[in-house]
Write a protein that holds these residues in place. Structure first.
Motif, PDB file in Angstrom:
ATOM      1  N   GLY A 173       0.817  -1.210   0.000  1.00  0.00           N
ATOM      2  CA  GLY A 173       0.000   0.000   0.000  1.00  0.00           C
ATOM      3  C   GLY A 173       0.850   1.259   0.000  1.00  0.00           C
ATOM      4  N   HIS A 174       1.942   1.249   0.746  1.00  0.00           N
ATOM      5  CA  HIS A 174       2.861   2.389   0.789  1.00  0.00           C
ATOM      6  C   HIS A 174       3.427   2.665  -0.603  1.00  0.00           C
ATOM      7  CE1 HIS A 174       6.096   5.017   2.125  1.00  0.00           C
ATOM      8  NE2 HIS A 174       7.016   4.147   1.719  1.00  0.00           N
ATOM      9  N   VAL A 175       3.865   1.606  -1.285  1.00  0.00           N
ATOM     10  CA  VAL A 175       4.459   1.776  -2.616  1.00  0.00           C
ATOM     11  C   VAL A 175       3.401   2.182  -3.640  1.00  0.00           C
ATOM     12  CG1 VAL A 175       5.579   0.545  -4.522  1.00  0.00           C
ATOM     13  CG2 VAL A 175       6.405   0.256  -2.175  1.00  0.00           C
ATOM     14  N   THR A 185      -8.846  -4.913  -0.122  1.00  0.00           N
ATOM     15  CA  THR A 185      -8.702  -3.504   0.263  1.00  0.00           C
ATOM     16  C   THR A 185      -7.701  -2.800  -0.646  1.00  0.00           C
ATOM     17  OG1 THR A 185      -9.220  -4.041   2.570  1.00  0.00           O
ATOM     18  CG2 THR A 185      -8.102  -1.948   2.148  1.00  0.00           C
ATOM     19  N   LEU A 186      -6.560  -3.445  -0.880  1.00  0.00           N
ATOM     20  CA  LEU A 186      -5.543  -2.852  -1.755  1.00  0.00           C
ATOM     21  C   LEU A 186      -6.080  -2.656  -3.168  1.00  0.00           C
ATOM     22  CD1 LEU A 186      -2.451  -4.898  -0.533  1.00  0.00           C
ATOM     23  CD2 LEU A 186      -2.713  -2.412  -0.348  1.00  0.00           C
ATOM     24  N   GLU A 187      -6.759  -3.658  -3.699  1.00  0.00           N
ATOM     25  CA  GLU A 187      -7.296  -3.537  -5.058  1.00  0.00           C
ATOM     26  C   GLU A 187      -8.377  -2.458  -5.134  1.00  0.00           C
ATOM     27  OE1 GLU A 187      -8.252  -4.056  -9.060  1.00  0.00           O
ATOM     28  OE2 GLU A 187      -6.449  -4.643  -7.938  1.00  0.00           O
ATOM     29  N   SER A 188      -9.150  -2.295  -4.069  1.00  0.00           N
ATOM     30  CA  SER A 188     -10.173  -1.248  -4.054  1.00  0.00           C
ATOM     31  C   SER A 188      -9.540   0.139  -4.011  1.00  0.00           C
ATOM     32  CB  SER A 188     -11.101  -1.433  -2.838  1.00  0.00           C
ATOM     33  OG  SER A 188     -11.799  -2.660  -2.920  1.00  0.00           O
ATOM     34  N   LEU A 189      -8.407   0.248  -3.317  1.00  0.00           N
ATOM     35  CA  LEU A 189      -7.705   1.534  -3.243  1.00  0.00           C
ATOM     36  C   LEU A 189      -6.934   1.848  -4.517  1.00  0.00           C
ATOM     37  CD1 LEU A 189      -6.278   1.259   0.394  1.00  0.00           C
ATOM     38  CD2 LEU A 189      -7.969   2.927  -0.393  1.00  0.00           C
ATOM     39  N   ALA A 237     -15.749 -12.228   2.046  1.00  0.00           N
ATOM     40  CA  ALA A 237     -14.575 -11.357   2.186  1.00  0.00           C
ATOM     41  C   ALA A 237     -14.906 -10.001   1.582  1.00  0.00           C
ATOM     42  CB  ALA A 237     -13.374 -11.965   1.475  1.00  0.00           C
ATOM     43  N   VAL A 238     -15.166  -9.053   2.453  1.00  0.00           N
ATOM     44  CA  VAL A 238     -15.479  -7.691   2.017  1.00  0.00           C
ATOM     45  C   VAL A 238     -14.232  -6.839   2.268  1.00  0.00           C
ATOM     46  CG1 VAL A 238     -17.007  -5.719   2.375  1.00  0.00           C
ATOM     47  CG2 VAL A 238     -17.889  -8.042   2.639  1.00  0.00           C
ATOM     48  N   PRO A 239     -13.701  -6.162   1.221  1.00  0.00           N
ATOM     49  CA  PRO A 239     -14.293  -5.895  -0.096  1.00  0.00           C
ATOM     50  C   PRO A 239     -13.734  -6.758  -1.232  1.00  0.00           C
ATOM     51  CG  PRO A 239     -12.521  -4.363   0.285  1.00  0.00           C
ATOM     52  CD  PRO A 239     -12.532  -5.310   1.456  1.00  0.00           C
ATOM     53  N   ALA A 240     -13.201  -7.938  -0.950  1.00  0.00           N
ATOM     54  CA  ALA A 240     -12.511  -8.699  -1.996  1.00  0.00           C
ATOM     55  C   ALA A 240     -13.448  -9.398  -2.963  1.00  0.00           C
ATOM     56  CB  ALA A 240     -11.597  -9.743  -1.346  1.00  0.00           C
ATOM     57  N   GLU A 241     -14.600  -9.794  -2.486  1.00  0.00           N
ATOM     58  CA  GLU A 241     -15.496 -10.620  -3.288  1.00  0.00           C
ATOM     59  C   GLU A 241     -15.836  -9.959  -4.620  1.00  0.00           C
ATOM     60  OE1 GLU A 241     -20.046 -11.718  -2.668  1.00  0.00           O
ATOM     61  OE2 GLU A 241     -18.769 -12.781  -1.220  1.00  0.00           O
TER      62      GLU A 241
END
Length: 337
Positions: free
Chosen positions: A65-67, A97-101, A159-163
């Protein structure tokens, strides 16, 4: 020579330098990622390791996430997350979460080892019995959290928000075990030839021969790891490579430590057996000037037909490390214009 152009990517462990801190390592990691993005590298992966004083990437998802937040286009992911260390639901939630961001930029590379010693493995997993044998079941559970349609017996846990998100899953390995599993599932496969070159060809053969097309991939896709120490002259490259040699030596001796400055004479540090073991590992990679890279990179491609190379470069001096990746990128453009 094939007209195909393999992609170039970066594998980083956020090395902590002798005399430095983890905070320093994270700043260098982000600077390297930005540099790699400008040079056209395809992805930037971070590897999970534990109980190693010289590696600051133990919490890989946080560092991803930092990168990702400090870059714009380059794909960012795990090379990898050691799945048996974690509940699959937690991994799904973290990467969802990472993919949503950072939509369309996150990769989930998964390994079946622990990335550490047995005592630390017990601290992570709370059991002495975890040896990676349950990796296929953990992987299946993780994949159902991303896509519940993969099973007719879903537990009802979501799995929220992965689903429903498209998060590419890669299997990583240093033998043919994960290679065969990746092939059967039709997933991309990354081999750790930067530290286990002897098993490369057998793993590639196992992966390609067992590959079954899937909704993820129509044909096999292979990425291989390479240790690279490139410099403007061969002597400097060999000098810079002594930091990596010292790092591997400390692991062999069971005393891992921070990344040390380069030295003029490794023979004053290692014995003949250690020299032979470490030199064999490093020889598969690329250590030298631009001419050496120009000769070796296409040779490795012809021998492996890899779709992608992921490069790791543990160089003590940060500017020299940036220059190493720059030389490889420039050379690759000459080879595959």
């Amino acid at each position: 020579m094939s007209t195909f152009t393999p992609k170039l990517s970066v594998l980083d462990l956020a090395p902590i330098l002798a005399g430095g801190s983890a905070g320093d390592a994270y700043r260098r990691t982000l600077d390297l990622a930005r540099h790699a993005e400008k040079l056209g590298y395809h992805r930037f992966w971070l590897a999970e390791h534990h109980n190693m004083p010289g590696i600051a990437s133990s919490a890989a998802p946080i560092l991803i996430g930092h990168v990702a937040s400090g870059t714009e286009r380059i794909r960012v992911g795990s090379g990898g997350v050691m799945l048996p260390n974690h509940a699959p639901l937690v991994v799904a939630e973290q990467f969802g979460t990472l993919e949503s961001l950072f939509p369309g930029r996150i990769d989930l590379g998964l390994g079946r080892a622990s990335g550490t010693d047995m005592r630390t493995t017990q601290a992570l997993r709370r059991t002495l019995g975890a040896n990676g044998a349950d990796f296929p079941e953990l992987l299946s559970e993780l994949r159902t959290y991303l896509d519940p349609a993969l099973t007719s017996n879903h537990s009802g846990v979501r799995a929220v928000p992965a689903e429903g998100l498209h998060i590419p899953i890669w299997l990583l390995g240093s033998s043919d075990v994960s290679a065969r599993l990746a092939g059967r599932l039709g997933l991309p496969f990354a081999f750790a030839s930067h530290f286990a070159p002897d098993g490369l060809q057998s793993a590639l053969k196992a992966y390609r021969s067992s590959f079954i097309p899937s909704s993820t991939l129509e044909k096999p896709y292979v990425m291989i790891g390479l240790t690279v120490m490139a410099a403007d002259n061969a002597d400097e490259a060999r000098y810079l490579a002594t930091s990596e040699a010292q790092q591997v030596l400390s692991l062999l001796r069971g005393r891992p430590g921070k990344l040390q400055p380069p030295v003029e004479n490794m023979d004053a540090i290692w014995n003949a057996q250690e020299k032979a073991l470490i030199s064999k590992q490093l020889d598969f990679g690329m250590i030298g000037d631009q001419a050496a890279i120009r000769a070796k990179l296409p040779a490795i491609y012809e021998a492996t037909q890899a779709d992608e190379f992921i490069l790791t470069s543990h160089i003590y001096d940060h500017r020299a490390r940036l220059r190493s990746y720059e030389i490889v990128a420039e050379t690759a453009k000459e080879i595959w214009p």
